[in-house]
Design a protein around this motif. Structure first.
Motif, mmCIF file in Angstrom:
data_model
loop_
_atom_site.group_PDB
_atom_site.id
_atom_site.type_symbol
_atom_site.label_atom_id
_atom_site.label_comp_id
_atom_site.label_asym_id
_atom_site.label_seq_id
_atom_site.Cartn_x
_atom_site.Cartn_y
_atom_site.Cartn_z
ATOM 1 N N GLU A 209 0.834 -1.203 0.000
ATOM 2 C CA GLU A 209 0.000 0.000 0.000
ATOM 3 C C GLU A 209 0.872 1.258 0.000
ATOM 4 O O GLU A 209 0.561 2.249 -0.671
ATOM 5 C CB GLU A 209 -0.917 -0.014 1.228
ATOM 6 C CG GLU A 209 -1.900 1.141 1.298
ATOM 7 C CD GLU A 209 -2.887 1.149 0.145
ATOM 8 O OE1 GLU A 209 -3.431 2.232 -0.165
ATOM 9 O OE2 GLU A 209 -3.128 0.061 -0.449
ATOM 10 N N LYS A 212 2.200 1.802 -3.456
ATOM 11 C CA LYS A 212 1.116 2.291 -4.321
ATOM 12 C C LYS A 212 0.896 3.791 -4.124
ATOM 13 O O LYS A 212 0.762 4.552 -5.090
ATOM 14 C CB LYS A 212 -0.163 1.518 -4.016
ATOM 15 C CG LYS A 212 -1.358 1.943 -4.858
ATOM 16 C CD LYS A 212 -2.607 1.137 -4.485
ATOM 17 C CE LYS A 212 -3.807 1.601 -5.298
ATOM 18 N NZ LYS A 212 -5.040 0.860 -4.902
ATOM 19 N N GLN A 215 3.675 5.839 -5.782
ATOM 20 C CA GLN A 215 3.538 5.958 -7.231
ATOM 21 C C GLN A 215 2.396 6.892 -7.621
ATOM 22 O O GLN A 215 2.504 7.650 -8.591
ATOM 23 C CB GLN A 215 3.326 4.568 -7.834
ATOM 24 C CG GLN A 215 4.536 3.648 -7.678
ATOM 25 C CD GLN A 215 4.240 2.219 -8.095
ATOM 26 O OE1 GLN A 215 3.083 1.786 -8.093
ATOM 27 N NE2 GLN A 215 5.273 1.477 -8.445
ATOM 28 N N GLU A 216 1.303 6.851 -6.844
ATOM 29 C CA GLU A 216 0.144 7.661 -7.199
ATOM 30 C C GLU A 216 0.301 9.117 -6.776
ATOM 31 O O GLU A 216 -0.071 10.035 -7.503
ATOM 32 C CB GLU A 216 -1.118 7.075 -6.554
ATOM 33 C CG GLU A 216 -1.518 5.717 -7.120
ATOM 34 C CD GLU A 216 -2.717 5.139 -6.400
ATOM 35 O OE1 GLU A 216 -3.111 5.715 -5.354
ATOM 36 O OE2 GLU A 216 -3.256 4.110 -6.856
#
Length: 640
Positions: A209, A212, A215-216
């Motif tokens: 998580e 993630k 990256q976002e």
């Protein structure tokens, strides 16, 4: 074409040639590149001006002496340079050599030489042309870079820190990072999936998580995570990731990973120890602290220290004055003087005082402060102990001691009642004898003439029997006097045993009990309260008689000296023996095996013996009965 046109064309060409040559020379100067021409047939070498400058020489016209050229090549590189040139002449390889030159001023420069060889139709070389570039600054930069990379690698290795980068160009991992994760650098940096497989299963989902979100949202992180190396070894690492943004454009991430296994295990151990310490302080009601008593600055105060004073440690730091103001006014003045004296002398202190807690409860505290010479003036570390229960126990003990004293008095009075019949017989004897002697005296005086000799003898017997009765009464009266403070004196134990044996002999005979003594050959003496010592013998001898009153038997009193100058006195009987349960309980207050007993005789006996620095205990006899022993410190100088 007219001559003027030709002349103009030649001048233009000449000007262009000069300009081109000037530009070439300027380009060589800027690039620090010189060129040379070597006529192999005539062995003539022509250098450009920049090449002269590279070698630290002044440009000159015409060929340069090859001997000079050879000498300027660094001695360690000289053979290699000319050997490489010679090999180029006999092969198709182009000369490509890096070497050092030594300028006339001693400065060493590094150059890169490139060349080409021209050959005739037969393949014989006749000319070599080449360039020489001064690459000293570049080499120095490369050396600096190599050293920097070496230092970086060594630093990472020593500190167990690896570095990484992730951008559009690819994924980079340092050598140390591979070692931290137990991976082979030959396989390249792991993919995200491969990396997640290295994370401990309990933290893998959380790390996925985190990646993630990185990256976002293009955000970094700084966290401690557990990894499991391919060999199964568990390690703790601190992973730090930072986004790289150039001119507002996200370019990727850079980061570091540090192996913090040892630090993390030490931190966990420290946390456990702190938890144990806090729990121990809570159980023992002991708080720890460190402060400056002059500036009233608190450096440390444990949670239990706050709770002792009635404060809630979760509310944050508590000011010094809040602690100090809980001290009762009637204790504060004396306490302040003690603290000021300790601070002035730079000494430790140990004080007791009372506080009123925030809930209104009064508590007794003991404060111990330690000052180290290395500390600043007024700085102390110490502990605070809640001694309320101890103080209350001391008060209860004092009350019990007083109760024991009262019961001891009652016990002595009751004992006197039990002995009244036996003692009446013993006192009656000298009184009856006195009456008989008085009647005889009257008769002798009534004779005519009076028999004065016999009358005097009768009067003497009256005086002797009266003194004997008075001695018996004085000896017994001390048993039931109360309110008198203990008075210790040198007591002859042998003499006291004889007195007590005489006192109880009539009672013993009444129950068919024989009293014997086996005493130490010396005359041991002790410093004791005579009345209390008599009470010990009375309690133990009465218990022995009580144990044998239905069956008769033998009461044995013995004494001996130990090597450490203690007198052991033993009183043995052949009665019913000790109870089957724990024998030590017979010395507890109010514990009795007699239907009419108070349970205080042996408790008082133990209290008296221990107050005199001795101890008392009981043992079962091999055949029948029990033996009570007690010790007293003997007075060596009195042993005679």
């Amino acid at each position: 074409m007219a001559d003027e046109d030709v002349q103009q064309t030649l001048e233009d060409l000449s000007r262009e040639l000069r300009e081109s040559k000037a530009r070439l020379e300027e380009a060589q100067r800027i690039a620090q590149v010189g060129h040379y021409y070597w006529n192999l047939i005539e062995n003539r070498v022509i250098w450009s001006d920049e090449l002269y400058r590279i070698y630290g020489l002044s440009p000159q016209k015409g060929p340069i002496d090859m001997a000079i050229c050879r000498e300027m090549i660094h001695p360690e590189d000289r053979d290699f340079v000319f050997r490489s040139a010679e090999e180029a002449l006999h092969s198709e390889a182009r000369p490509d050599i890096e070497h050092r030159v030594v300028r006339p001023d001693g400065e060493v420069r590094t150059v890169h030489a490139l060349g080409s060889v021209k050959r005739d139709a037969t393949g014989r070389p006749y000319e070599m042309f080449g360039t020489v570039q001064d690459i000293t600054d570049r080499k120095r930069g490369e050396d600096v870079l190599k050293r920097t990379q070496f230092y970086l690698r060594e630093g990472e290795r020593i500190a167990h820190i690896g570095s990484w980068a992730f951008n559009e160009s690819g994924h980079y991992w340092s050598d140390e990072l591979y070692k931290i994760y137990g991976l082979d650098p030959q396989n390249g940096a792991p993919t995200v999936e491969q990396y997640l497989n290295l994370i401990h299963p309990e933290e893998r989902a959380s790390m996925a998580e985190t990646i993630k979100l990185m990256q976002e949202q293009h955000c970094g992180h700084d966290l401690i995570e557990r990894i499991v190396r391919p060999d199964g070894q568990l390690r703790f690492v601190r992973a730090v990731a930072v986004p790289v943004v150039e001119h507002g454009v996200f370019k990727g991430f850079i980061g570091t990973t540090m192996d913090v296994t040892e630090q993390e295990l030490l931190t966990q151990e420290l946390r456990r120890e702190q938890a144990y310490l806090a729990e121990a302080q809570s159980l023992a009601h002991i708080g720890s602290w460190a402060c400056n008593l002059i500036t009233r600055e608190i450096f440390h105060s444990s949670d239990e220290n706050a709770r002792l004073y009635g404060f809630d440690p979760s509310q944050g730091a508590i000011p010094f004055d809040d602690f100090y103001n809980t001290i009762l006014v009637e204790d504060e003045r004396a306490l302040r003087v003690q603290l000021e004296n300790a601070i002035r002398a730079g000494a430790d202190y140990d004080v007791e005082f009372r506080i009123r807690r925030t809930d209104g409860a009064i508590r007794f505290m003991r404060g111990i402060g330690h000052h180290d010479a290395a500390q600043k003036f007024g700085e102390y570390v110490g502990i605070t102990v809640d001694i309320t229960e101890r103080k209350r126990a001391e008060e209860e003990h004092e009350k019990l001691r007083q109760l024991e004293a009262d019961l001891a008095h009652i016990n002595r009075v009751n004992t006197m009642g039990e002995l009244a019949a036996a003692l009446a017989h013993e006192i009656k004897q000298p009184i009856a004898a006195s009456i008989t002697s008085a009647n005889a005296c009257f008769r002798w005086l009534a004779h005519d003439p009076p028999d004065l000799e016999r009358a005097r003898a009768a009067a003497a017997r009256i005086e002797q029997d009266g003194n004997r009765a008075a001695d018996i009464i004085d000896r017994l009266r001390s048993f039931y006097k109360r309110g008198l403070p203990p008075k210790r004196e040198i007591v002859d134990v042998k003499e006291m045993i004889r007195e007590m044996s005489a006192l109880f002999r009539t009672e013993a005979v009444r129950h068919s009990i024989q009293i014997h003594s086996e005493l130490h050959e010396d005359r041991p003496r002790v410093l004791a309260d005579r009345v209390q010592l008599q009470q010990i013998f009375m309690n133990l001898m009465l218990n022995a008689i009580e144990a044998m009153k239905d069956s008769g038997g033998e009461l044995q009193i013995s004494s001996r000296l130990t090597p450490d100058s203690h007198l052991i006195i033993s009183i043995s009987d052949t009665g019913v023996g000790l109870p089957l349960e724990d024998g030590e309980k017979i010395f507890d207050a109010f514990h009795t095996t007699k239907s009419q007993g108070t349970g205080m005789g042996l408790a008082i006996t133990r209290s008296i013996v221990e107050a005199h620095g001795g101890r008392v205990w009981a043992t079962a006899n091999a055949e029948a009965g029990a033996t009570f022993h007690f010790t007293l410190p003997a007075k060596g100088e009195a042993n005679a």
